[in-house]
Scaffold this motif. Sequence first.
Motif, PDB file in Angstrom:
ATOM      1  N   ILE A  11       0.845  -1.197   0.000  1.00 34.54           N
ATOM      2  CA  ILE A  11       0.000   0.000   0.000  1.00 34.54           C
ATOM      3  C   ILE A  11       0.881   1.248   0.000  1.00 34.54           C
ATOM      4  CG2 ILE A  11      -1.708   1.307   1.309  1.00 34.54           C
ATOM      5  CD1 ILE A  11      -2.846  -1.357   2.250  1.00 34.54           C
ATOM      6  N   ASN A  34      -7.694  -2.957   7.706  1.00 35.40           N
ATOM      7  CA  ASN A  34      -7.600  -1.567   8.124  1.00 35.40           C
ATOM      8  C   ASN A  34      -6.690  -0.776   7.194  1.00 35.40           C
ATOM      9  OD1 ASN A  34      -9.351  -1.774  10.257  1.00 35.40           O
ATOM     10  ND2 ASN A  34      -7.758  -2.314  11.726  1.00 35.40           N
ATOM     11  N   ALA A  35      -5.604  -1.427   6.760  1.00 36.72           N
ATOM     12  CA  ALA A  35      -4.700  -0.742   5.841  1.00 36.72           C
ATOM     13  C   ALA A  35      -5.402  -0.471   4.516  1.00 36.72           C
ATOM     14  CB  ALA A  35      -3.442  -1.582   5.638  1.00 36.72           C
ATOM     15  N   CYS A  36      -6.161  -1.426   4.012  1.00 37.56           N
ATOM     16  CA  CYS A  36      -6.897  -1.218   2.760  1.00 37.56           C
ATOM     17  C   CYS A  36      -7.929  -0.109   2.936  1.00 37.56           C
ATOM     18  CB  CYS A  36      -7.596  -2.501   2.330  1.00 37.56           C
ATOM     19  SG  CYS A  36      -6.469  -3.755   1.731  1.00 37.56           S
ATOM     20  N   PHE A  37      -8.581  -0.121   4.094  1.00 40.32           N
ATOM     21  CA  PHE A  37      -9.568   0.916   4.409  1.00 40.32           C
ATOM     22  C   PHE A  37      -8.928   2.292   4.324  1.00 40.32           C
ATOM     23  CE2 PHE A  37     -10.959   3.532   8.097  1.00 40.32           C
ATOM     24  CZ  PHE A  37     -12.263   3.822   7.719  1.00 40.32           C
ATOM     25  N   SER A  38      -7.778   2.464   4.993  1.00 39.81           N
ATOM     26  CA  SER A  38      -7.210   3.812   4.992  1.00 39.81           C
ATOM     27  C   SER A  38      -6.618   4.128   3.626  1.00 39.81           C
ATOM     28  CB  SER A  38      -6.205   4.000   6.127  1.00 39.81           C
ATOM     29  OG  SER A  38      -5.044   3.277   5.868  1.00 39.81           O
ATOM     30  N   GLY A  39      -6.141   3.088   2.924  1.00 37.83           N
ATOM     31  CA  GLY A  39      -5.692   3.311   1.554  1.00 37.83           C
ATOM     32  C   GLY A  39      -6.820   3.826   0.684  1.00 37.83           C
ATOM     33  N   CYS A  40      -7.985   3.227   0.796  1.00 37.71           N
ATOM     34  CA  CYS A  40      -9.141   3.643   0.004  1.00 37.71           C
ATOM     35  C   CYS A  40      -9.566   5.060   0.354  1.00 37.71           C
ATOM     36  CB  CYS A  40     -10.313   2.699   0.228  1.00 37.71           C
ATOM     37  SG  CYS A  40     -10.117   1.174  -0.670  1.00 37.71           S
ATOM     38  N   LEU A  41      -9.528   5.374   1.646  1.00 38.52           N
ATOM     39  CA  LEU A  41      -9.926   6.725   2.052  1.00 38.52           C
ATOM     40  C   LEU A  41      -8.989   7.762   1.442  1.00 38.52           C
ATOM     41  CD1 LEU A  41     -10.979   6.511   5.784  1.00 38.52           C
ATOM     42  CD2 LEU A  41     -12.427   6.579   3.752  1.00 38.52           C
ATOM     43  N   THR A  42      -7.677   7.471   1.500  1.00 36.65           N
ATOM     44  CA  THR A  42      -6.721   8.397   0.892  1.00 36.65           C
ATOM     45  C   THR A  42      -7.049   8.581  -0.582  1.00 36.65           C
ATOM     46  OG1 THR A  42      -5.091   7.458   2.394  1.00 36.65           O
ATOM     47  CG2 THR A  42      -4.265   8.897   0.666  1.00 36.65           C
ATOM     48  N   ARG A  58       3.752   4.381   6.213  1.00 36.90           N
ATOM     49  CA  ARG A  58       2.393   4.432   5.691  1.00 36.90           C
ATOM     50  C   ARG A  58       1.711   5.761   6.065  1.00 36.90           C
ATOM     51  NH1 ARG A  58      -0.890   4.431   3.030  1.00 36.90           N
ATOM     52  NH2 ARG A  58      -3.039   3.784   3.392  1.00 36.90           N
ATOM     53  N   GLU A 103       0.437   8.886   3.685  1.00 37.79           N
ATOM     54  CA  GLU A 103      -0.929   9.408   3.677  1.00 37.79           C
ATOM     55  C   GLU A 103      -0.940  10.931   3.753  1.00 37.79           C
ATOM     56  OE1 GLU A 103      -3.378   5.694   5.738  1.00 37.79           O
ATOM     57  OE2 GLU A 103      -2.947   7.501   6.888  1.00 37.79           O
ATOM     58  N   THR A 163     -14.640   0.270   2.782  1.00 38.76           N
ATOM     59  CA  THR A 163     -13.659  -0.054   1.739  1.00 38.76           C
ATOM     60  C   THR A 163     -14.372  -0.405   0.448  1.00 38.76           C
ATOM     61  OG1 THR A 163     -12.223  -0.942   3.444  1.00 38.76           O
ATOM     62  CG2 THR A 163     -11.652  -1.473   1.187  1.00 38.76           C
TER      63      THR A 163
END
Lengths: 255, 255, 224, 224, 224, 224, 224, 224
Positions: B169, B220-228, C199, C203, G156
């Motif tokens: 990510i 959770n990492a995918c979630f915050s990746g998607c939000l970004t 990470r 961001e 997501t």
Amino acid sequence: PRMMTAAASGESSVMKDAFSRYADYLNQLNDKRERVVKASRDITINSKKVIFQVHRMSKYNREEVLDKAEKDLAAVTEQYVARLVKELGGTDFWKLRRAYSPGVQEYVEAATLCKFCKTGTLLNLDEINSGLSPLSDPSVDPLQINVLDYLLGLADLTGELMRLAIGRISDGELEFAEKICRFVREIYRELKLLAPSMDDNHDMKTKMDTMLQSVVKIENACFSGCLTWSDKVFSSGSQRRKNYRWLLIHLLSSL
Amino acid sequence: PRMMTAAASGESSVMKDAFSRYADYLNQLNDKRERVVKASRDITINSKKVIFQVHRMSKYNREEVLDKAEKDLAAVTEQYVARLVKELGGTDFWKLRRAYSPGVQEYVEAATLCKFCKTGTLLNLDEINSGLSPLSDPSVDPLQINVLDYLLGLADLTGELMRLAIGRISDGELEFAEKICRFVREIYRELKLLAPSMDDNHDMKTKMDTMLQSVVKIENACFSGCLTWSDKVFSSGSQRRKNYRWLLIHLLSSL
Amino acid sequence: TTLEKQFQDFRHHLDESVGLRDRIRAVAMEIESATRLMHSSLLLGHQSRPVPEVLEKAKAQIGVLKELFHRLAEILLECPGQYYRFHGDWRSETQTVVSLLAFMHWLETGNLLIHTEAEEKLGLNNSEFGLDIEDYLVGICFMSNELPRYVVNQVTAGDYDCPRKVLKFLTDLHAAFRMLNLRNDFLRKKFDGMKYDLRRVEEVYYDVKIRGLAANVGFWPSYW
Amino acid sequence: TTLEKQFQDFRHHLDESVGLRDRIRAVAMEIESATRLMHSSLLLGHQSRPVPEVLEKAKAQIGVLKELFHRLAEILLECPGQYYRFHGDWRSETQTVVSLLAFMHWLETGNLLIHTEAEEKLGLNNSEFGLDIEDYLVGICFMSNELPRYVVNQVTAGDYDCPRKVLKFLTDLHAAFRMLNLRNDFLRKKFDGMKYDLRRVEEVYYDVKIRGLAANVGFWPSYW
Amino acid sequence: TTLEKQFQDFRHHLDESVGLRDRIRAVAMEIESATRLMHSSLLLGHQSRPVPEVLEKAKAQIGVLKELFHRLAEILLECPGQYYRFHGDWRSETQTVVSLLAFMHWLETGNLLIHTEAEEKLGLNNSEFGLDIEDYLVGICFMSNELPRYVVNQVTAGDYDCPRKVLKFLTDLHAAFRMLNLRNDFLRKKFDGMKYDLRRVEEVYYDVKIRGLAANVGFWPSYW
Amino acid sequence: TTLEKQFQDFRHHLDESVGLRDRIRAVAMEIESATRLMHSSLLLGHQSRPVPEVLEKAKAQIGVLKELFHRLAEILLECPGQYYRFHGDWRSETQTVVSLLAFMHWLETGNLLIHTEAEEKLGLNNSEFGLDIEDYLVGICFMSNELPRYVVNQVTAGDYDCPRKVLKFLTDLHAAFRMLNLRNDFLRKKFDGMKYDLRRVEEVYYDVKIRGLAANVGFWPSYW
Amino acid sequence: TTLEKQFQDFRHHLDESVGLRDRIRAVAMEIESATRLMHSSLLLGHQSRPVPEVLEKAKAQIGVLKELFHRLAEILLECPGQYYRFHGDWRSETQTVVSLLAFMHWLETGNLLIHTEAEEKLGLNNSEFGLDIEDYLVGICFMSNELPRYVVNQVTAGDYDCPRKVLKFLTDLHAAFRMLNLRNDFLRKKFDGMKYDLRRVEEVYYDVKIRGLAANVGFWPSYW
Amino acid sequence: TTLEKQFQDFRHHLDESVGLRDRIRAVAMEIESATRLMHSSLLLGHQSRPVPEVLEKAKAQIGVLKELFHRLAEILLECPGQYYRFHGDWRSETQTVVSLLAFMHWLETGNLLIHTEAEEKLGLNNSEFGLDIEDYLVGICFMSNELPRYVVNQVTAGDYDCPRKVLKFLTDLHAAFRMLNLRNDFLRKKFDGMKYDLRRVEEVYYDVKIRGLAANVGFWPSYW
Ligand SMILES: [Mn+2]
Ligand SMILES: [Mn+2]
């Protein structure tokens, strides 16, 4: 983020050079540690065999059995301890202590057990260490077993002496058992005074508890040995009981 | 008790003969176990190195890094696993399992990690085992990694995949992270169904808990990746937000 | 008896060790105290005071630390070869020292403080008493842990170029760390955390970039 | 997918193993039940009933055990090479069986039941399914644990020669065990207990001897 | 600001507490050291050295302890009402002191060391700083734990009357303790252990009695 | 006998202690119950009900608490000097009380509730029975733990100026705490946790700031 | 003899209990097996498969469960008044069942599965064999533990309205639980954990809200 | 709402349970107190006071116990079918009661106290509230644990016929227990301990027998 990975700027390569040195250092250290662990395992296994050999002793074969034990111990020293000495190469005695400490403790246990059975005395740390000096390359510092490992090994010794004492009583060697009892008590008293000053005395605390249990087991065995003996003495007739009693007390206190 | 030790009567020597056979058996077994333990430690250490190598992967050097990892893995197989195979000599696969299980699990972890990074698929047990057959002497049974060790290794794999996913990510490879997420979820679901049937499922229970944590970390990492990403898409102006939103949902669901 | 004699010697030896350790712990606590002052000064960095002012206060402690490590080294000289026997007694304090020095060095130069540079700063370069490499590496991880917070506060204070610089630095550092083969120990655990720092900085970098805020650079020293 | 396929296969395999284990456990519990009956009969030995009577009842169970071990062997045949996978499921029951067989054998012959004899008694001599040597040895330790109690009760019942015979047997056995190099495992722990058995029997032997009670021997079979 | 002012006050307050506690711990460690020497001397009692000799060495430490408790009391005087705030810092050391004093007292007189006597021996009789009753009771339980071992060793050394006396003492002590309503705490747990001491001494007394060794001997001092 | 006499006294002493402790525990449980009601009311604050409404309900419990602490103080008066003996029995309840009072006070005034103010609110200002400083400090840490959640929920409800105010408050509080030399105890652990609260609030402030949400608020009550 | 007679009766009694328990455990294990399949289907929900598809598979197991609980009830009918004697044997399985049913019900209706509805789904509504209230409550806590993960994965997958709905549901549920006076037991511990679920969902809601993603969408079924 | 309604019901339900449990625990503690007095009296038995005197004091408590069990039964009547829900709250106290009653009964009659007799003594014979069989059996095991100590003390006091009688009783009891198929639970563990009691009594019988002390007793009360 393309820009940052493509970079091989001056700074970044300084960092890389530094980390490849760190990587070499860690790889070498870990390899060495692993070799030391393996040498330590071999020492443990073979020292345990020596201890089993000592327990093969009886009233009638003592010399023979102990001679073999000593020979086996010498073989452990020359083969396995020597390898540990070689792997350590005169350095990192304290840094890698955890990697070899179990083996060294077991070796101390075996060596002191042999010596006690032979002579009734405690093998000193200096004596052990001077036996190790010839094993190393004269150009490097010889491995010196440290006080902590010696004391931890000694703590385990008392467990073996407990086994020995009960066997001796069965063999009728009550005096030998009494001797062990006195010896173990003395070690216990000395260690009781030392233990709180030891470096990381958590292990030692557990061992002190086990040691006290061993002492009590020996004392109980001596107690019941004496009772059996007193029955033997008194069973001849209650008339002579009183005299025998004093004789017995005299005999026991002179042990 | 003089009478009993002097005795070397017929019966007593039968007993002695028998026990010297038992002694031989135990000595040989223990020696073998020790050799197997050492081989297992070597496999563990070197498999771990392969795993570290895989983690050196980035978007730009993937091929190169993975090729090296595969080469290293092949070396582990040929050098260290081969030695385990030799030490076992085609027997005692189950009796000595505890002695070699940690090494084999780590090996499974390394091998499946390499394969997943290369192809995105799971390396099957059969595939691993057929790779081991050539290592043994044709006259003896080849070592077959058992289902339990394979599954235990797989459970550990998810922890490494978690590390990988978060790295991906950061490298902007959101799709790869999503792929890892789906893969790990699938393994988790399958193991969740299998775990209670495993032989001694205490270890596995702990590993299942760790695995669930890894899954959640990836999610959770995918979630915050998607939000970004969504911020990125929407930041151009709120007018077009609605359209983009549907686009995004479409894009994400097609991952 | 020889037995009593030997144990008496041991007692001497161990009592001396205990004394040594007490002295080492006393110095270590002073080190801890100095790093707390240093940390307090650097925290102002999070409140976005100008870098030179922040550094000046913190640097004042480096001399103190140098002196303290010198004292440590002298104590250890009394028992040659036993550095690693007492290592645990100043270990975590040293790791914190490294993390602060490395953070300051990065603020000043934009570069990573190399192990030998760290030794030099602490006056350990040509003594028997060195900086353990694993302690150094743990310290660097600690520094990495501080960076996300730093970046967030810098952006809040209006420095929109900071994320780019930190991201570049951390990406390189993370790549460099991945060259190491670690055991399952404390260092490994700390390194495992670094990926989350990376990470988070990434961001923030995107947050700034997609809003077109990253443009107004210019007031950053030339060595970046 | 192959992934699903593989896990389906595993599921089959593991479910089969669970089934196998259940069947093994069922047999093991029958073994346990048979040994309990056997044990009950032999307890009468402690109440000093005549040896032949005591043995007869107990022997009746040997056939049952043989049959049960045969069933175990047959189950294990379904999964060749996996003896030690399931070993833990009948291990402790087998150790008890060995201890009882060895006690009976000693009562009858005054000799130790050798490993191969134990296998033979259980009908395991020429099958793939053997008696693990460590289980055999643990069983012998268990037997040793019973002897002090046996001796005490025999003397109470007036058999004053019993201690001498048991002492001789146990001394030899203990000496034989000391030939082994044991790991720090269950067997070692059990063997460690044997010295107390020996010690206790020796005490009883002395008790009897010093009171001049050990004389009236005579009614003991010739093979002693 | 008020806030800063308040935290400055707190800082003083906490620093004072830490200082106090450090001084208390230092004294407590000296107490521990003195009891270690005392214990070491008393351990000779198990080797059946003559009681007076054993006691003499141990008694030498009583003066030291008195002085140390005096110092403790003085420190506590500085902060009235806070005895129980710091109690945990000298608690377990004090319990050990009580157990050793009580053991010595019993060796000398055959009686239980009463709470007020213990305070007197430690010079606490007319000070504000007293001996906590639960600490005293725990110490007595610790002493009880030593008695079985003492009895065994005395019998081994030929003193066959010792079990009777110890049994009488311990039976009375146990009965006295039973009057208390103890909560489920540390003291309760220690007291629960006392019944094992009692049982062991009963067994030893049984062993000498059944052998006719526990005859009416006459050389025991009059106060028994 | 003296022994019986002594143990009778002990019995009285222990029974009295138990009685005292039971009464203390009963009051402590009532305190716990009152704080639960208070907490429930304040939770509505997280759902962004108007502050005055939220406070009104919670304040109703302050009188109850005052009464309960008065009862505690009276019980403790019966045994002077033993405040710290029973301290553990009301400690954690008191810490919760402080955290709630301080949160309410901050909601009302934007300031930290000072130790003397807390005592006053609980009616302890001129009694012998005071509020232990460490309990006060732990309570303040507990309050800090609630703030990140409060900020998150306020922002969700559209109050974009809240993060700035909380951040200022928490930064000052954290700086004040840093002046203290804390031992490695519970308070230290709680304080160490405060930096996570601070970090989280910084993050939220960053979130509103970077999105330009924090900018255009203009009216802030005068007491901030 | 009476003694033998009595123990024969006991034997019958105990054998019956064992038999009963074995049958109960067998059913409980089948329940566990069914819930595992159910759970496995619901796990697909985290991969954002359409709700109806996910539910369909899971619902297939409800019939199985109903049948199994019917069998449990029948077994328990044989021994009236002993529900709580064997309760531990199906307790944790039942709690899992409740958590899964409640999760499915929430997916379908957005409402909490009421105790009576749970009983109805399991066919327990008009039987003697009911669903223990504490088991129901523990099951609901378990369901709550699943929600944070569900919310994260829904967001997501692009469902930005999910956090709002879950937050509302969980806030109400948490408030309802707070009305209960829970002892310090398992249920209390589970309930204490619920506040972390709530906090996490608040954070997720915050994340979507602050990005303007939580807009008034309209495609949600009317029963929400 | 339904949800609120439901939780209100739960609140009532849980509060009632707590109330019930508190009342049960209060009675159980009174039972514990009565058994402590009883136990104290019986301990005199170990000091070989005459049996009738010992029994008289202990018997005085039986009436108290009867009354307390009556109160327990009445409380349980309020919630039919929930005996086993609260069973754990009086379980261990009841087991102790059984052990003491059985010991007294054996002292008086030489026989085992039968289950129905125990119920009768406690006034439970024709109530709904019975004595759980496993509790009865555990109580009997507890009694067995006391016998070795009793025997040892009796022999010390010169009653050389006691071991024979106890051995006979215990042998029969042990044989009766062996008829039961016990699961691997608490009762099984307690029963497994009984063999050590038996062994110890055998040893004591051996001791008196081999010394010719057990022989010449001739009169045994008729009920033995
Ligand atoms: Mn050893
Ligand atoms: Mn791994």
